[in-house]
Design a protein around this motif. Sequence first.
Motif, PDB file in Angstrom:
ATOM      1  N   TYR A 120      31.173  33.730  38.236  1.00  0.00           N
ATOM      2  CA  TYR A 120      31.798  35.094  39.147  1.00  0.00           C
ATOM      3  C   TYR A 120      31.691  35.775  39.882  1.00  0.00           C
ATOM      4  O   TYR A 120      30.762  34.999  41.054  1.00  0.00           O
ATOM      5  N   PHE A 121      32.937  35.421  40.858  1.00  0.00           N
ATOM      6  CA  PHE A 121      32.961  36.561  42.216  1.00  0.00           C
ATOM      7  C   PHE A 121      33.287  37.968  42.350  1.00  0.00           C
ATOM      8  O   PHE A 121      33.861  38.948  41.400  1.00  0.00           O
ATOM      9  N   TYR A 122      31.832  38.476  43.453  1.00  0.00           N
ATOM     10  CA  TYR A 122      32.143  39.937  43.370  1.00  0.00           C
ATOM     11  C   TYR A 122      32.533  40.335  44.769  1.00  0.00           C
ATOM     12  O   TYR A 122      32.245  39.256  45.834  1.00  0.00           O
ATOM     13  N   GLY A 123      32.975  41.001  45.098  1.00  0.00           N
ATOM     14  CA  GLY A 123      33.657  42.231  46.944  1.00  0.00           C
ATOM     15  C   GLY A 123      34.498  42.499  46.724  1.00  0.00           C
ATOM     16  O   GLY A 123      35.224  42.416  45.463  1.00  0.00           O
ATOM     17  N   ASP A 124      35.249  42.622  47.742  1.00  0.00           N
ATOM     18  CA  ASP A 124      35.764  43.315  47.840  1.00  0.00           C
ATOM     19  C   ASP A 124      37.548  42.232  47.676  1.00  0.00           C
ATOM     20  O   ASP A 124      36.955  41.271  48.329  1.00  0.00           O
ATOM     21  N   ASP A 125      38.422  42.397  46.672  1.00  0.00           N
ATOM     22  CA  ASP A 125      39.909  42.316  47.212  1.00  0.00           C
ATOM     23  C   ASP A 125      40.485  41.575  48.160  1.00  0.00           C
ATOM     24  O   ASP A 125      40.939  43.110  49.316  1.00  0.00           O
ATOM     25  N   LEU A 126      40.164  40.090  48.852  1.00  0.00           N
ATOM     26  CA  LEU A 126      41.126  40.121  49.710  1.00  0.00           C
ATOM     27  C   LEU A 126      42.856  40.918  50.623  1.00  0.00           C
ATOM     28  O   LEU A 126      42.908  40.872  51.393  1.00  0.00           O
ATOM     29  N   ASN A 129      42.623  44.127  51.848  1.00  0.00           N
ATOM     30  CA  ASN A 129      41.720  44.138  53.078  1.00  0.00           C
ATOM     31  C   ASN A 129      42.588  43.477  54.007  1.00  0.00           C
ATOM     32  O   ASN A 129      42.614  44.020  55.224  1.00  0.00           O
TER      33      ASN A 129
END
Length: 133
Positions: A120-126, A129
């Motif tokens: 699972y990858f979490y964080g802002d959608d590049l 950005n």
Amino acid sequence: MSNCIAQKLLQKGKTVLYQTAPVLLESVIDYKMSKQKNTSDNIYKSVLETDLLIIDDLGTESLNSMKLSELFTILNTRILNLNNKVTKTIISTNLNIKDIFNNYEERIGSRIAGYYDIYYFYGDDLRFNKKKS
């Protein structure tokens, strides 16, 4: 992440096929339904035999029995090395494992759950950005 993996394998002389799930399944079905199968442009053979197949955005395709059948064949052939060579597959999706079982046949869900490592990858959608800069 998939792009980075693909780039490293290409540098090592491996073959990589990167395609979204909708385009991949449509291309395979179009090829199989075509009466003029051009052997020099055999997308089906490429899908089954490429060293690394990256299926992007699984879950965004419109499903029917033909697409489910082709997805099963692709996954099963690559998992069991029925193509007589070791092949690897990366699947990216926004679906969780429960959604995969709900949207796909159990035999597809069980192969994904049983033969793939799930990260699972979490964080802002590049992509968001990039718009801000």
